[in-house]
Design an enzyme around this catalytic site. Structure first.
Site, PDB file in Angstrom:
ATOM      1  N   HIS A   1      -3.722  91.809  -0.495  1.00 33.72           N
ATOM      2  CA  HIS A   1      -2.430  92.270   0.058  1.00 33.72           C
ATOM      3  C   HIS A   1      -2.489  92.663   1.535  1.00 33.72           C
ATOM      4  O   HIS A   1      -1.457  92.932   2.133  1.00 33.72           O
ATOM      5  CB  HIS A   1      -1.894  93.455  -0.748  1.00 33.72           C
ATOM      6  CG  HIS A   1      -2.634  94.742  -0.508  1.00 33.72           C
ATOM      7  ND1 HIS A   1      -3.859  95.008  -1.091  1.00 33.72           N
ATOM      8  CD2 HIS A   1      -2.330  95.815   0.255  1.00 33.72           C
ATOM      9  CE1 HIS A   1      -4.268  96.210  -0.695  1.00 33.72           C
ATOM     10  NE2 HIS A   1      -3.364  96.718   0.118  1.00 33.72           N
ATOM     11  N   ARG A   2      -3.685  92.662   2.121  1.00 31.85           N
ATOM     12  CA  ARG A   2      -3.769  93.014   3.544  1.00 31.85           C
ATOM     13  C   ARG A   2      -3.857  91.789   4.452  1.00 31.85           C
ATOM     14  O   ARG A   2      -3.783  91.917   5.668  1.00 31.85           O
ATOM     15  CB  ARG A   2      -4.998  93.900   3.785  1.00 31.85           C
ATOM     16  CG  ARG A   2      -4.772  95.325   3.319  1.00 31.85           C
ATOM     17  CD  ARG A   2      -5.952  96.177   3.716  1.00 31.85           C
ATOM     18  NE  ARG A   2      -5.614  97.584   3.743  1.00 31.85           N
ATOM     19  CZ  ARG A   2      -6.481  98.544   4.033  1.00 31.85           C
ATOM     20  NH1 ARG A   2      -7.722  98.228   4.335  1.00 31.85           N
ATOM     21  NH2 ARG A   2      -6.119  99.808   4.032  1.00 31.85           N
TER      22      ARG A   2
ATOM     23  N   TYR B   1     -14.956  74.937   1.553  1.00 30.39           N
ATOM     24  CA  TYR B   1     -13.754  75.725   1.256  1.00 30.39           C
ATOM     25  C   TYR B   1     -12.805  74.921   0.372  1.00 30.39           C
ATOM     26  O   TYR B   1     -12.276  75.415  -0.634  1.00 30.39           O
ATOM     27  CB  TYR B   1     -13.068  76.115   2.565  1.00 30.39           C
ATOM     28  CG  TYR B   1     -11.727  76.789   2.400  1.00 30.39           C
ATOM     29  CD1 TYR B   1     -11.656  78.131   2.032  1.00 30.39           C
ATOM     30  CD2 TYR B   1     -10.544  76.094   2.623  1.00 30.39           C
ATOM     31  CE1 TYR B   1     -10.427  78.751   1.878  1.00 30.39           C
ATOM     32  CE2 TYR B   1      -9.307  76.707   2.475  1.00 30.39           C
ATOM     33  CZ  TYR B   1      -9.255  78.039   2.106  1.00 30.39           C
ATOM     34  OH  TYR B   1      -8.031  78.660   1.947  1.00 30.39           O
TER      35      TYR B   1
ATOM     36  N   GLY C   1      -1.032  87.617   1.581  1.00 26.33           N
ATOM     37  CA  GLY C   1      -0.789  88.723   0.649  1.00 26.33           C
ATOM     38  C   GLY C   1       0.160  89.771   1.198  1.00 26.33           C
ATOM     39  O   GLY C   1       1.024  90.282   0.479  1.00 26.33           O
TER      40      GLY C   1
ATOM     41  N   LEU D   1      -2.855  87.745   5.758  1.00 26.89           N
ATOM     42  CA  LEU D   1      -1.645  87.076   6.241  1.00 26.89           C
ATOM     43  C   LEU D   1      -0.688  86.755   5.090  1.00 26.89           C
ATOM     44  O   LEU D   1       0.500  87.082   5.136  1.00 26.89           O
ATOM     45  CB  LEU D   1      -2.060  85.793   6.972  1.00 26.89           C
ATOM     46  CG  LEU D   1      -0.965  84.830   7.417  1.00 26.89           C
ATOM     47  CD1 LEU D   1      -0.106  85.462   8.500  1.00 26.89           C
ATOM     48  CD2 LEU D   1      -1.578  83.524   7.924  1.00 26.89           C
TER      49      LEU D   1
END
Length: 307
Positions: A12-13, A137, A17, A15
Site C-alpha cells: 500500500h505504500r 521479473y 498500492g 505507486l
C-alpha cells in the site's frame, strides 16, 4: 465488495498500492487492512500465515512486488525473480488456505514476448521470447498469473490477473539508479533546471514507443474489475495509445519549465521498440482511462516537488 468488506492492500505504500488505497478510501471502503514491509515481510511464509490467520481478509489486492527499470533489472536479476516468486506464492496460497473471497494479482506488460505484434493482446502471452533485460521479473509475474489460474481450476477460487502498462504518479520512485524512464526524466529535467545545465541526456535514440497510464486511473480500473469481473483470462489495463521517448522528454521538459537542450545517448540501450497494450477487452467490460498525458505529468511533477 461491500463497504465493510475486509480488504487487504498488499504493497500500500508503493505507486500502485497507494493509488488503490486512495481509491478505496474515496469510494467509502472502511475496513482496510494494511501492513508496511517492516511490519510484514511477504517473502516470509510464516509471517504471511500468521497475518492471514489473524486478519482473515476477504479481498486482496496483490500490489506488493520488487520493481525497477532497466538498470535495476540488469544488476539484480536474482533479487527480482526470488523476491517476486516468494511474495506472490505466499500471498496467493494463504488467500486460498484462509478462505479469502477474491484476489486481484497485478502483473505487468513486460511479460509479453519482446517481438510480439502491437498492440499487445492478452492471448500473446507465452508465444515468444521475453525481453532479456527484464526476463527474471517477467518470468516471476507469468508464474503469478499461472498460479492464479491453476488455483481457480483446482480449488474453485476467484483470482483475477491484470496487466498494467507503464505507470506513473504519486509515490513513484524517482531514484536515478532504480527508477523507470518517466520519473527518471522528471528528476533529470528538474535538476538540470535547478542547476542551469545546458542540456539533459536521455538514454537511447528516443525512438521507442511507450504507453503511460496515470496510477489513479489504474487504481480505478482495479477496483472496478474486482467488483465486476471474474474470469481466468487476464485483462490489460492501459490507455490504448502511445508516444515516443523523444515526445515524452519534450512533454516533461515543458511541464518542468526547463529551457536547455535534449541530447540522446545512442550508446545506451533502447529496450523493446514498442510496447502498447490492446485495451479492447477492458473497454468492453465498461472501463476507460480518463487522465490525459499532460494532466497526469503536471500532477506527477507537482507531487515530486511537494515530496
Amino acid at each position: 465488495m461491500n463497504k465493510n468488506s475486509k480488504i487487504y492492500v498488499a504493497g500500500h505504500r508503493g505507486l500502485v498500492g497507494s493509488a488503490i488505497l486512495r481509491n478505496l478510501q474515496k469510494e467509502g471502503y472502511e475496513n482496510l487492512v494494511l501492513r508496511t514491509s517492516k511490519e510484514l515481510d511477504l517473502r516470509e511464509k510464516n509471517q504471511v500465515d500468521t497475518f492471514f490467520a489473524e486478519e482473515r481478509p476477504e479481498y486482496i489486492f496483490l500490489a506488493a512486488a520488487k520493481v525497477g527499470g532497466i538498470v535495476a533489472n540488469n544488476e539484480f536479476p536474482a533479487d527480482f525473480i526470488r523476491d517476486n516468486l516468494l511474495i506472490q506464492t505466499n500471498v496467493i496460497d494463504a488467500s486460498y488456505r484462509y478462505g479469502a473471497t477474491k484476489l486481484l494479482f497485478l502483473g505487468s506488460t513486460c511479460i509479453y514476448p519482446k517481438m510480439a505484434p502491437q498492440p499487445l493482446k492478452e492471448e500473446y502471452l507465452l508465444t515468444g521470447e521475453l525481453e532479456p533485460t527484464n526476463e527474471p521479473y517477467a518470468i516471476a509475474k507469468i508464474a503469478g498469473i499461472k498460479m492464479c489460474q491453476s488455483y481457480n481450476r483446482q480449488y474453485g477460487t476467484k483470482y483475477i490477473s491484470v496487466m498494467p502498462t507503464n505507470l506513473y504518479g504519486p509515490e513513484d520512485n524517482f531514484d536515478l539508479q532504480t527508477s523507470h524512464v518517466l520519473p527518471a526524466l522528471i528528476r533529470k529535467f528538474h535538476e538540470a533546471k535547478e542547476s542551469n545545465l545546458p542540456f539533459v541526456e536521455v538514454w537511447g535514440t528516443g525512438t521507442p514507443l511507450r504507453e503511460f497510464l496515470y496510477s489513479e486511473d489504474l487504481a480505478d480500473a482495479c477496483v472496478y474489475l474486482m467488483n465486476n469481473y471474474s474470469s481466468d483470462e487476464m485483462v490489460n489495463i492501459g490507455v490504448g495509445h502511445d508516444l515516443s521517448i523523444k515526445e515524452l522528454a519534450e512533454k516533461i521538459k515543458a511541464v518542468v519549465g526547463y529551457t536547455g537542450e535534449i541530447k540522446f545517448d545512442k550508446t545506451k540501450p533502447d529496450g523493446t521498440p514498442r510496447k502498447l497494450v490492446d485495451v479492447t477487452k477492458l473497454n468492453s467490460l465498461g472501463w476507460k482511462a480518463t487522465t490525459s498525458m499532460d494532466e497526469g505529468l503536471t500532477k506527477a511533477y507537482q507531487w515530486f516537488l511537494e515530496n
